[in-house]
Design a protein around this motif. Structure first.
Motif, short mmCIF file in Angstrom:
data_model
loop_
_atom_site.label_atom_id
_atom_site.label_comp_id
_atom_site.label_asym_id
_atom_site.label_seq_id
_atom_site.Cartn_x
_atom_site.Cartn_y
_atom_site.Cartn_z
N GLY A 1 36.78 36.87 38.88
CA GLY A 1 36.95 35.67 38.06
C GLY A 1 38.32 35.70 37.42
O GLY A 1 38.64 36.59 36.64
N TYR A 2 39.16 34.71 37.77
CA TYR A 2 40.50 34.61 37.19
C TYR A 2 40.41 33.71 35.95
O TYR A 2 40.37 32.48 36.06
N VAL A 3 40.36 34.32 34.79
CA VAL A 3 40.16 33.60 33.54
C VAL A 3 41.49 32.96 33.13
O VAL A 3 42.47 33.66 32.87
N GLU A 4 41.52 31.62 33.05
CA GLU A 4 42.77 30.91 32.81
C GLU A 4 42.79 30.24 31.44
O GLU A 4 42.15 29.20 31.24
N PRO A 5 43.56 30.77 30.49
CA PRO A 5 43.76 30.07 29.23
C PRO A 5 44.50 28.74 29.47
O PRO A 5 45.45 28.70 30.26
N LEU A 6 44.04 27.69 28.81
CA LEU A 6 44.67 26.37 28.92
C LEU A 6 45.23 25.97 27.56
O LEU A 6 44.51 26.00 26.57
N GLY A 7 46.49 25.57 27.54
CA GLY A 7 47.18 25.41 26.27
C GLY A 7 47.14 24.03 25.65
O GLY A 7 47.81 23.79 24.64
#
Length: 273
Positions: free
Chosen positions: A137-143
């Protein structure tokens, strides 16, 4: 060191798969990111993963990810069903991972404490599904405004709290990093990198939106080259995927040459050894 560029399906969502593969080959990338959220295209249209995989392998292309499971931190029975389908598809496709995006609507109504709790709950629920399929799982923070997980350190803390580094890595997006004013980098935790350029000068970082994301040239405000130099200096060796959402890019009649020129521009400014 060879920079391993990839191409996100957002570059040309209007293209049938065969044309997109031709675009990726002409652009000289090593891999592609398949989207599960483009109506009428692979995954959404029911194309078997085996068919997509065979076409990509014949073209000499790898799969960088399936992008993305949205709202992974808003766990429901429907989300579980959706997650299982996407992760199973990724495994059949030979994708190393699935990008995981948090809730990012401004009216989500969660307190900070609820957002922290929901983030960890989603990661706990997903972990066994990912492990069962051998997918990361590539956990992607969104800004953006309204995001319930804006910064890299928020993702790192949550995965650490659930003892989940056997199932997760970070997806590092140069634009998201720029948009929220992030400053902390965790290169040893990053499994996938996204890049895109911003040229419009009239908006502050927090007011920029996905359609503003284009290709990367000398007028880029994001600082992609500086960010990627730092990432590679810290030892990153994974894919760097071009992920524009700009309609002007997607509908550019000269997309192939512009895309190749952008990749060559970035590549020429990055270390190669």
């Amino acid at each position: 060191m060879t920079i391993r560029f990839a191409l996100n399906r957002t570059c040309a969502p209007q293209m049938p798969l065969d044309e997109f593969i031709q675009l990726a080959m002409a652009a000289g990338v090593h891999a592609v990111e398949i989207r599960n959220d483009i109506e009428g295209r692979e995954f959404a249209d029911g194309t078997p993963a085996s068919d997509v995989r065979a076409k990509l392998e014949a073209a000499g292309l790898s799969v960088a990810s399936v992008n993305a499971l949205q709202r992974f931190n808003d766990w429901t029975p429907d989300r579980a069903t959706e997650a299982k389908a996407i992760i199973a598809y990724a495994a059949a496709l030979g994708a190393p991972g699935v990008v995981l995006c948090p809730v990012h609507n401004e009216d989500h109504g969660w307190t900070d404490a609820e957002a922290e709790r929901n983030l960890r709950d989603g990661l706990r629920q997903l972990r066994s599904i990912l492990q069962a399929h051998g997918v990361t799982g590539y956990v992607e923070p969104l800004g953006m405004k309204g995001s319930t997980m804006k910064r890299q350190d928020m993702a790192v803390a949550a995965v650490t709290d659930i003892d989940g580094w056997d199932a997760y890595q970070l997806c590092y997006d140069t634009f998201q990093f720029f948009r929220c004013g992030d400053t902390q980098l965790f290169p040893e935790r990053i499994g996938l990198a996204h890049m895109s350029g911003i040229s419009r000068p009239d908006l502050g970082p927090s007011d920029l939106t996905e359609p503003d994301r284009g290709l990367i040239f000398i007028d880029d405000r994001v600082g992609n080259v500086a960010q990627l130099r730092q990432l590679f200096a810290a030892g990153y060796t994974g894919f760097v995927s071009m992920e524009p959402f700009s309609p002007a890019v997607q509908n550019d009649p000269d997309l192939m040459s512009r895309l190749r020129a952008s990749l060559e521009y970035v590549g020429a400014l990055l270390p190669t050894a």
